[in-house]
Design a protein around this motif. Structure first.
Motif, PDB file in Angstrom:
ATOM      1  N   VAL A 197       0.515 116.494 -56.814  1.00  0.00           N
ATOM      2  CA  VAL A 197      -0.331 116.367 -58.005  1.00  0.00           C
ATOM      3  C   VAL A 197       0.231 115.291 -58.928  1.00  0.00           C
ATOM      4  O   VAL A 197      -0.516 114.471 -59.485  1.00  0.00           O
ATOM      5  N   ILE A 198       1.545 115.266 -59.108  1.00  0.00           N
ATOM      6  CA  ILE A 198       2.177 114.253 -59.958  1.00  0.00           C
ATOM      7  C   ILE A 198       1.918 112.858 -59.404  1.00  0.00           C
ATOM      8  O   ILE A 198       1.600 111.929 -60.150  1.00  0.00           O
ATOM      9  N   THR A 199       2.041 112.728 -58.089  1.00  0.00           N
ATOM     10  CA  THR A 199       1.780 111.441 -57.449  1.00  0.00           C
ATOM     11  C   THR A 199       0.329 111.036 -57.641  1.00  0.00           C
ATOM     12  O   THR A 199       0.015 109.877 -57.929  1.00  0.00           O
ATOM     13  N   GLN A 200      -0.583 112.001 -57.480  1.00  0.00           N
ATOM     14  CA  GLN A 200      -2.008 111.726 -57.642  1.00  0.00           C
ATOM     15  C   GLN A 200      -2.318 111.280 -59.063  1.00  0.00           C
ATOM     16  O   GLN A 200      -3.055 110.315 -59.285  1.00  0.00           O
ATOM     17  N   LEU A 201      -1.743 111.946 -60.052  1.00  0.00           N
ATOM     18  CA  LEU A 201      -1.970 111.581 -61.441  1.00  0.00           C
ATOM     19  C   LEU A 201      -1.463 110.161 -61.725  1.00  0.00           C
ATOM     20  O   LEU A 201      -2.096 109.393 -62.445  1.00  0.00           O
ATOM     21  N   ASP A 206      -8.533 105.330 -63.398  1.00  0.00           N
ATOM     22  CA  ASP A 206      -9.607 105.713 -64.315  1.00  0.00           C
ATOM     23  C   ASP A 206      -9.096 106.814 -65.251  1.00  0.00           C
ATOM     24  O   ASP A 206      -8.778 107.921 -64.801  1.00  0.00           O
ATOM     25  N   PRO A 207      -8.988 106.556 -66.551  1.00  0.00           N
ATOM     26  CA  PRO A 207      -8.435 107.554 -67.484  1.00  0.00           C
ATOM     27  C   PRO A 207      -9.237 108.851 -67.527  1.00  0.00           C
ATOM     28  O   PRO A 207      -8.673 109.937 -67.667  1.00  0.00           O
ATOM     29  N   ILE A 208     -10.565 108.748 -67.399  1.00  0.00           N
ATOM     30  CA  ILE A 208     -11.404 109.951 -67.434  1.00  0.00           C
ATOM     31  C   ILE A 208     -11.152 110.812 -66.199  1.00  0.00           C
ATOM     32  O   ILE A 208     -10.964 112.027 -66.293  1.00  0.00           O
TER      33      ILE A 208
END
Length: 253
Positions: A197-201, A206-208
């Motif tokens: 999840v951290i990697t994905q973030l 795209d900020p949204i």
């Protein structure tokens, strides 16, 4: 003409694969493009050629035929199977191109998955001169040739590495204060998910989309651990890893 080129570009670019984990958190993987897979295959061919030259030199220097000649037949036959099995889904060519074999459900492939992919190389590549493989990869849009469809695998791009400070290997200050005691309930599977999840973030531009994904993932984990917090998603997940690290090192797990 421009419309046709645009369509071709979209096909070659491929799609993302969204996988919902057992914790109901969706992780997005970028599918390796046809071009990346072709270049990886060419690099593997070059690697094999160099290896053959070395073997030929060894055979020549020994003065004639020897049992090592059998290697000439074994290496190309089991090349992809051996490398993908022992190099976590990568051949030398895939490693250079930063792509790897992954299961569609997001898990790590087992030998049986690699074996099915290898078995159907005969149809995908050898008997059809790669035409079958290219067509199924392009038309399917999920980076799957026939062998991948049957093995339930795909070839994905490897995302950014998570920095050391975002993992449980991080060195914590002596005065570190625990934020979420609930981190003690995390399993190894949960930790791998949080790192994904951290990697994905970190990879979302795209900020949204980044905010929406982060809030959804945070909500799922908060429900699982019975945590209530307004901490930003990226900080929340890093904090969970740090808390687990703290609990582990202080023998409170």
């Amino acid at each position: 003409m421009i419309t046709i080129l645009a369509k071709v570009k979209n096909i070659i670019r491929m799609e993302n694969i969204r996988v919902e984990t057992s914790q109901n958190v969706q992780i997005s993987y970028k599918v390796a493009s046809v071009g990346e897979r072709i270049v990886a295959s060419l690099l593997d061919g070059l690697f094999l050629f160099v290896l053959y030259m070395v073997l030929a030199f060894i055979v020549g220097s020994t003065g004639g035929p020897s049992p090592i000649l059998y290697v000439f037949f074994i290496i190309p036959m089991f090349y992809s199977l051996l490398f993908e099995t022992f190099m976590d889904g990568q051949s030398p060519g895939k490693k250079v191109m930063k792509i790897k074999v992954s299961r569609i459900d997001g898990g790590a492939p087992r030998f049986s998955h690699y074996f099915v992919r290898w078995l159907f190389r005969l149809v995908d590549m050898l008997l059809t001169s790669y035409i079958c493989a290219i067509l199924t990869v392009v038309i399917g849009g999920k980076g799957q040739r026939l062998g991948d469809l049957l093995a339930e695998t795909c070839v994905i791009r490897i995302g950014k590495k998570i920095q050391l400070e975002n993992t449980i290997l991080e060195k914590l200050p002596e005065d570190y204060e625990l934020s979420f005691p609930e981190a003690s309930r995390l399993t190894e599977k949960d930790l791998r998910l949080i790192r994904k999840v951290i990697t994905q973030l970190a990879s979302l531009d795209d900020p949204i989309e980044k905010v929406q994904f982060g809030l959804r993932a945070r909500k799922r984990v908060m429900e699982q651990l019975d945590i209530v917090t307004q901490m930003k998603p990226d900080l929340f997940f890093v904090c969970l890893l740090r808390d687990y690290n703290y609990l582990y090192r202080t023998k409170k797990l």
